[in-house]
Design a protein around this motif. Structure first.
Motif, PDB file in Angstrom:
ATOM      1  N   LEU A 170      -6.499  63.410 -12.368  1.00 28.19           N
ATOM      2  CA  LEU A 170      -5.910  64.606 -12.967  1.00 28.19           C
ATOM      3  C   LEU A 170      -4.585  64.972 -12.304  1.00 28.19           C
ATOM      4  CD1 LEU A 170      -9.045  66.862 -13.579  1.00 28.19           C
ATOM      5  CD2 LEU A 170      -7.689  65.624 -15.283  1.00 28.19           C
ATOM      6  N   VAL A 171      -4.527  64.900 -10.984  1.00 29.91           N
ATOM      7  CA  VAL A 171      -3.278  65.215 -10.280  1.00 29.91           C
ATOM      8  C   VAL A 171      -2.191  64.205 -10.650  1.00 29.91           C
ATOM      9  CG1 VAL A 171      -2.208  65.371  -7.991  1.00 29.91           C
ATOM     10  CG2 VAL A 171      -4.401  66.488  -8.421  1.00 29.91           C
ATOM     11  N   SER A 172      -2.590  62.948 -10.872  1.00 29.49           N
ATOM     12  CA  SER A 172      -1.595  61.930 -11.230  1.00 29.49           C
ATOM     13  C   SER A 172      -0.978  62.179 -12.608  1.00 29.49           C
ATOM     14  CB  SER A 172      -2.206  60.528 -11.177  1.00 29.49           C
ATOM     15  OG  SER A 172      -3.047  60.293 -12.285  1.00 29.49           O
ATOM     16  N   ILE A 173      -1.668  62.944 -13.452  1.00 30.08           N
ATOM     17  CA  ILE A 173      -1.099  63.276 -14.770  1.00 30.08           C
ATOM     18  C   ILE A 173      -0.607  64.726 -14.792  1.00 30.08           C
ATOM     19  CG2 ILE A 173      -2.349  61.516 -16.072  1.00 30.08           C
ATOM     20  CD1 ILE A 173      -4.335  63.683 -16.932  1.00 30.08           C
ATOM     21  N   ARG A 174      -0.284  65.215 -13.613  1.00 32.25           N
ATOM     22  CA  ARG A 174       0.396  66.501 -13.408  1.00 32.25           C
ATOM     23  C   ARG A 174      -0.446  67.746 -13.706  1.00 32.25           C
ATOM     24  NH1 ARG A 174       6.094  64.406 -15.751  1.00 32.25           N
ATOM     25  NH2 ARG A 174       6.537  63.012 -14.017  1.00 32.25           N
ATOM     26  N   VAL A 175      -1.747  67.631 -13.449  1.00 36.01           N
ATOM     27  CA  VAL A 175      -2.589  68.824 -13.492  1.00 36.01           C
ATOM     28  C   VAL A 175      -2.469  69.490 -12.128  1.00 36.01           C
ATOM     29  CG1 VAL A 175      -4.981  69.654 -13.651  1.00 36.01           C
ATOM     30  CG2 VAL A 175      -4.180  67.858 -15.206  1.00 36.01           C
ATOM     31  N   ASP A 176      -2.321  70.796 -12.109  1.00 35.83           N
ATOM     32  CA  ASP A 176      -2.235  71.544 -10.852  1.00 35.83           C
ATOM     33  C   ASP A 176      -3.459  71.211  -9.988  1.00 35.83           C
ATOM     34  OD1 ASP A 176      -3.214  74.265  -9.418  1.00 35.83           O
ATOM     35  OD2 ASP A 176      -1.019  74.158  -9.472  1.00 35.83           O
ATOM     36  N   PRO A 177      -3.262  70.922  -8.706  1.00 32.17           N
ATOM     37  CA  PRO A 177      -4.385  70.544  -7.841  1.00 32.17           C
ATOM     38  C   PRO A 177      -5.530  71.561  -7.819  1.00 32.17           C
ATOM     39  CG  PRO A 177      -2.332  70.033  -6.744  1.00 32.17           C
ATOM     40  CD  PRO A 177      -1.983  70.796  -7.994  1.00 32.17           C
ATOM     41  N   ASP A 178      -5.225  72.846  -7.872  1.00 29.52           N
ATOM     42  CA  ASP A 178      -6.291  73.852  -7.901  1.00 29.52           C
ATOM     43  C   ASP A 178      -7.110  73.755  -9.193  1.00 29.52           C
ATOM     44  OD1 ASP A 178      -5.638  74.886  -5.406  1.00 29.52           O
ATOM     45  OD2 ASP A 178      -4.286  76.409  -6.258  1.00 29.52           O
ATOM     46  N   HIS A 179      -6.427  73.527 -10.304  1.00 30.05           N
ATOM     47  CA  HIS A 179      -7.115  73.371 -11.577  1.00 30.05           C
ATOM     48  C   HIS A 179      -7.921  72.073 -11.610  1.00 30.05           C
ATOM     49  CE1 HIS A 179      -3.951  76.133 -13.648  1.00 30.05           C
ATOM     50  NE2 HIS A 179      -4.905  76.843 -13.066  1.00 30.05           N
ATOM     51  N   ALA A 180      -7.335  71.008 -11.084  1.00 28.71           N
ATOM     52  CA  ALA A 180      -8.034  69.713 -11.047  1.00 28.71           C
ATOM     53  C   ALA A 180      -9.309  69.815 -10.215  1.00 28.71           C
ATOM     54  CB  ALA A 180      -7.116  68.634 -10.478  1.00 28.71           C
ATOM     55  N   ASP A 181      -9.236  70.456  -9.071  1.00 29.00           N
ATOM     56  CA  ASP A 181     -10.399  70.600  -8.199  1.00 29.00           C
ATOM     57  C   ASP A 181     -11.500  71.371  -8.911  1.00 29.00           C
ATOM     58  OD1 ASP A 181     -11.728  70.279  -5.645  1.00 29.00           O
ATOM     59  OD2 ASP A 181     -11.373  72.423  -5.353  1.00 29.00           O
ATOM     60  N   GLU A 182     -11.145  72.475  -9.546  1.00 24.86           N
ATOM     61  CA  GLU A 182     -12.139  73.302 -10.238  1.00 24.86           C
ATOM     62  C   GLU A 182     -12.750  72.547 -11.409  1.00 24.86           C
ATOM     63  OE1 GLU A 182     -14.602  76.469 -11.097  1.00 24.86           O
ATOM     64  OE2 GLU A 182     -13.333  76.201  -9.322  1.00 24.86           O
TER      65      GLU A 182
END
Length: 88
Positions: free
Chosen positions: A71-83
């Motif tokens: 998710l982070v590799s496709i530019r999702v915010d890390p906080d959003h990806a973690d959740e």
């Protein structure tokens, strides 16, 4: 038909019905993937194949890390990806 035969048929019918219900129930993991993709959609991300794949990867034993990294590799915010990965 004898009483024993009738009871046997009724027992087999009940067993088949119970088995059919168990097979038709959705797996809990499927709901988790939908929670993950729904969370991301609610936060304005386009849910395409990469997001779905990431959320599906979260099902694996070490899947949270794979999900998060994808998710982070496709530019999702890390906080959003973690959740989102946590929801699976």
């Amino acid at each position: 038909m004898s009483v024993l035969a009738r009871r046997t048929v009724q027992g087999l019918a009940a067993l088949a019905l119970a088995g059919g219900l168990a097979l038709s129930a959705p797996a809990p993991a499927q709901a988790g993937v939908l929670d993950c993709t729904g969370f991301l959609s609610d936060h304005g991300y386009i849910v395409g194949p990469n997001v779905y794949l990431a959320c599906t990867e979260a099902l694996e034993w070490n899947g949270h890390v794979k999900c998060f990294d994808r998710l982070v590799s496709i530019r999702v915010d890390p906080d959003h990806a973690d959740e989102a990965c946590f929801l699976v």
